[in-house]
Design a protein around this motif. Structure first.
Motif, mmCIF file in Angstrom:
data_model
loop_
_atom_site.group_PDB
_atom_site.id
_atom_site.type_symbol
_atom_site.label_atom_id
_atom_site.label_comp_id
_atom_site.label_asym_id
_atom_site.label_seq_id
_atom_site.Cartn_x
_atom_site.Cartn_y
_atom_site.Cartn_z
ATOM 1 N N LEU A 153 0.803 -1.220 0.000
ATOM 2 C CA LEU A 153 0.000 0.000 0.000
ATOM 3 C C LEU A 153 0.838 1.273 0.000
ATOM 4 O O LEU A 153 0.298 2.372 -0.132
ATOM 5 C CB LEU A 153 -0.961 -0.018 1.190
ATOM 6 N N GLU A 154 2.152 1.135 0.131
ATOM 7 C CA GLU A 154 3.012 2.294 -0.117
ATOM 8 C C GLU A 154 2.974 2.688 -1.597
ATOM 9 O O GLU A 154 3.237 3.835 -1.941
ATOM 10 C CB GLU A 154 4.456 1.984 0.288
ATOM 11 N N ASN A 155 2.661 1.716 -2.435
ATOM 12 C CA ASN A 155 2.576 1.946 -3.874
ATOM 13 C C ASN A 155 1.169 2.448 -4.215
ATOM 14 O O ASN A 155 0.170 1.796 -3.884
ATOM 15 C CB ASN A 155 2.870 0.632 -4.610
ATOM 16 N N GLU A 156 1.067 3.585 -4.879
ATOM 17 C CA GLU A 156 -0.230 4.201 -5.155
ATOM 18 C C GLU A 156 -1.094 3.412 -6.123
ATOM 19 O O GLU A 156 -2.279 3.726 -6.287
ATOM 20 C CB GLU A 156 -0.028 5.621 -5.670
ATOM 21 N N ASP A 157 -0.529 2.395 -6.763
ATOM 22 C CA ASP A 157 -1.336 1.571 -7.663
ATOM 23 C C ASP A 157 -2.142 0.501 -6.919
ATOM 24 O O ASP A 157 -3.012 -0.143 -7.516
ATOM 25 C CB ASP A 157 -0.439 0.880 -8.691
ATOM 26 N N PHE A 158 -1.849 0.326 -5.639
ATOM 27 C CA PHE A 158 -2.561 -0.671 -4.841
ATOM 28 C C PHE A 158 -3.597 0.015 -3.952
ATOM 29 O O PHE A 158 -3.358 1.114 -3.428
ATOM 30 C CB PHE A 158 -1.585 -1.476 -3.979
ATOM 31 N N ASN A 159 -4.724 -0.657 -3.762
ATOM 32 C CA ASN A 159 -5.824 -0.129 -2.967
ATOM 33 C C ASN A 159 -6.114 -1.043 -1.784
ATOM 34 O O ASN A 159 -6.022 -2.266 -1.887
ATOM 35 C CB ASN A 159 -7.087 -0.004 -3.822
ATOM 36 N N TYR A 160 -6.489 -0.421 -0.694
ATOM 37 C CA TYR A 160 -6.786 -1.148 0.549
ATOM 38 C C TYR A 160 -8.199 -1.731 0.503
ATOM 39 O O TYR A 160 -9.164 -1.042 0.152
ATOM 40 C CB TYR A 160 -6.664 -0.176 1.725
ATOM 41 N N ILE A 161 -8.315 -2.999 0.858
ATOM 42 C CA ILE A 161 -9.631 -3.611 1.088
ATOM 43 C C ILE A 161 -9.754 -4.004 2.553
ATOM 44 O O ILE A 161 -10.667 -3.569 3.249
ATOM 45 C CB ILE A 161 -9.855 -4.840 0.181
ATOM 46 N N SER A 162 -8.811 -4.816 3.044
ATOM 47 C CA SER A 162 -8.861 -5.245 4.441
ATOM 48 C C SER A 162 -7.483 -5.723 4.857
ATOM 49 O O SER A 162 -6.730 -6.248 4.038
ATOM 50 C CB SER A 162 -9.880 -6.372 4.603
ATOM 51 N N ASP A 163 -7.144 -5.532 6.136
ATOM 52 C CA ASP A 163 -5.807 -5.937 6.579
ATOM 53 C C ASP A 163 -5.824 -6.997 7.677
ATOM 54 O O ASP A 163 -4.767 -7.311 8.229
ATOM 55 C CB ASP A 163 -5.001 -4.719 7.040
ATOM 56 N N ASP A 164 -6.983 -7.563 7.982
ATOM 57 C CA ASP A 164 -7.029 -8.561 9.053
ATOM 58 C C ASP A 164 -8.018 -9.689 8.756
ATOM 59 O O ASP A 164 -7.694 -10.858 8.900
ATOM 60 C CB ASP A 164 -7.378 -7.884 10.381
ATOM 61 N N TRP A 165 -9.227 -9.328 8.392
ATOM 62 C CA TRP A 165 -10.236 -10.304 7.979
ATOM 63 C C TRP A 165 -10.879 -9.796 6.692
ATOM 64 O O TRP A 165 -10.971 -8.588 6.477
ATOM 65 C CB TRP A 165 -11.356 -10.436 9.017
ATOM 66 N N PHE A 166 -11.366 -10.712 5.873
ATOM 67 C CA PHE A 166 -12.190 -10.301 4.744
ATOM 68 C C PHE A 166 -13.286 -11.339 4.532
ATOM 69 O O PHE A 166 -13.202 -12.474 5.011
ATOM 70 C CB PHE A 166 -11.353 -10.102 3.473
ATOM 71 N N PHE A 167 -14.314 -10.923 3.822
ATOM 72 C CA PHE A 167 -15.409 -11.816 3.471
ATOM 73 C C PHE A 167 -15.341 -12.136 1.984
ATOM 74 O O PHE A 167 -14.839 -11.342 1.186
ATOM 75 C CB PHE A 167 -16.756 -11.173 3.806
ATOM 76 N N THR A 168 -15.849 -13.283 1.628
ATOM 77 C CA THR A 168 -15.827 -13.663 0.221
ATOM 78 C C THR A 168 -17.125 -14.376 -0.159
ATOM 79 O O THR A 168 -17.740 -15.060 0.670
ATOM 80 C CB THR A 168 -14.610 -14.563 -0.094
ATOM 81 N N ARG A 169 -17.517 -14.165 -1.388
ATOM 82 C CA ARG A 169 -18.667 -14.860 -1.953
ATOM 83 C C ARG A 169 -18.187 -15.624 -3.170
ATOM 84 O O ARG A 169 -17.526 -15.059 -4.046
ATOM 85 C CB ARG A 169 -19.765 -13.862 -2.347
ATOM 86 N N LEU A 170 -18.513 -16.892 -3.236
ATOM 87 C CA LEU A 170 -18.073 -17.741 -4.330
ATOM 88 C C LEU A 170 -19.139 -17.818 -5.417
ATOM 89 O O LEU A 170 -20.312 -18.079 -5.133
ATOM 90 C CB LEU A 170 -17.765 -19.148 -3.828
#
Length: 313
Positions: A153-170
């Motif tokens: 995330l130091e690189n401006e081409d990357f975007n933050y979504i989550s840094d500990d848990w995330f949810f997913t739908r298959l």
């Protein structure tokens, strides 16, 4: 390991504790965690404020899908869980990180039991987005998940979504990932590796563990995303006997996840049925993605370059 043991109790035992618990509660706050309502009941004003900064607000007229009691009674730390009502009682905890992780674990348990064509799952890991391509980083504690996430995330081409848990739908041929928290519960020592976050972290109120909630929109200058399409998973280990980077097939990826207890120290219910549910989910997830094993024995920048190459190839 999480640092605590979970005691499973019956609804009858929970009801017997309720009057005493409610007498200790001074604050009540509801959070919207990926559409599910989690209610915090606590006697700790700091936990109440951190909860408000951590999670999205949920309207008071929505009934909770899970309840988290955090109270002090002068005894030892105890984590007590009643699975039917998704009620967790945390006694004598002085660390907000466990409060929020247990809340996410309770919702994880809820989603595992929720049968729908729109079924969601939760994963203990981080996700970043690169031009609509989401990369998940999953590993046991201490393997460098947060360090690599913030390095990307130091690189401006990357975007933050989550840094500990995330949810997913298959879906049939895809997986979509979703953020789990409103803001980042960040460690102060991250600036020892990535200096660019120093100024913003000076504004963060830190707790006794050197962690605090940072506004992600300020920290990443608007580079946040609620969701993205997952295409790559990077599993982490730290073992000087193993190579630094390999691509895994589904069976090897599953062997790793099972050996590492799904890289999740915050599982409120552990039994054969839950094990099979989690195994089935990860096998289906990995079947449609590229999965790599990154051994973080190299420098942070060398490990980071390996992940960047996956995003930009």
């Amino acid at each position: 390991m999480s640092g605590y043991q979970v005691e499973i109790i019956s609804p009858t035992d929970k009801d017997a504790l309720f009057d005493d618990l409610l007498a200790k509660v001074r604050y009540e706050r509801k959070a919207n965690i990926h559409g599910a309502c989690v209610k915090l009941l606590t006697d700790n004003s700091d936990f109440k404020e951190e909860w408000e900064d951590n999670f999205k607000f949920m309207n008071e007229d929505i009934r909770p899908h899970a309840k988290i009691f955090s109270v002090v009674d002068g005894g030892k730390l105890r984590v007590i869980y009643e699975p039917l009502s998704k009620t967790c009682i945390i006694k004598n905890c002085d660390y907000y990180g466990w409060i929020k992780s247990i809340a996410l674990a309770a919702i994880s348990d809820f989603f595992e039991e929720y049968h729908s064509v729109h079924r969601r799952y939760s994963v203990h890991g981080s996700t970043v987005d690169y031009n609509g391509h989401a990369i998940a980083i999953i590993g046991p504690p201490g393997t460098g998940k947060s360090t690599l996430t913030y390095g990307l995330l130091e690189n401006e081409d990357f975007n933050y979504i989550s840094d500990d848990w995330f949810f997913t739908r298959l879906f049939k041929n895809a997986a979509v990932v979703y953020s789990s928290e409103k803001n980042s519960y960040i460690r102060d020592d991250i600036i020892n590796v990535w200096k660019s976050f120093s100024e913003e972290l000076k504004k963060v109120k830190l707790d006794t563990r050197g962690r605090g909630l940072a506004d992600v929109n300020t920290l990443f200058e608007g580079r946040t995303r609620e969701s993205s399409t997952l295409q790559t998973v990077v599993l982490l280990e730290r073992d000087i006997e193993h190579p630094p980077f390999v691509k895994l097939d589904v069976d090897d990826a599953m062997d790793f996840m099972i050996e590492k207890d799904f890289c999740n120290p915050h599982q409120l219910v552990r039994n054969i049925r839950k094990f099979d549910l989690r195994k089935e989910f990860f096998r289906e997830l990995f079947s449609n993605l590229d999965v790599y094993l990154l051994n973080t024995i190299e420098t942070p920048n060398e490990s980071l370059d390996r992940i960047k190459n996956l995003a930009t190839r």
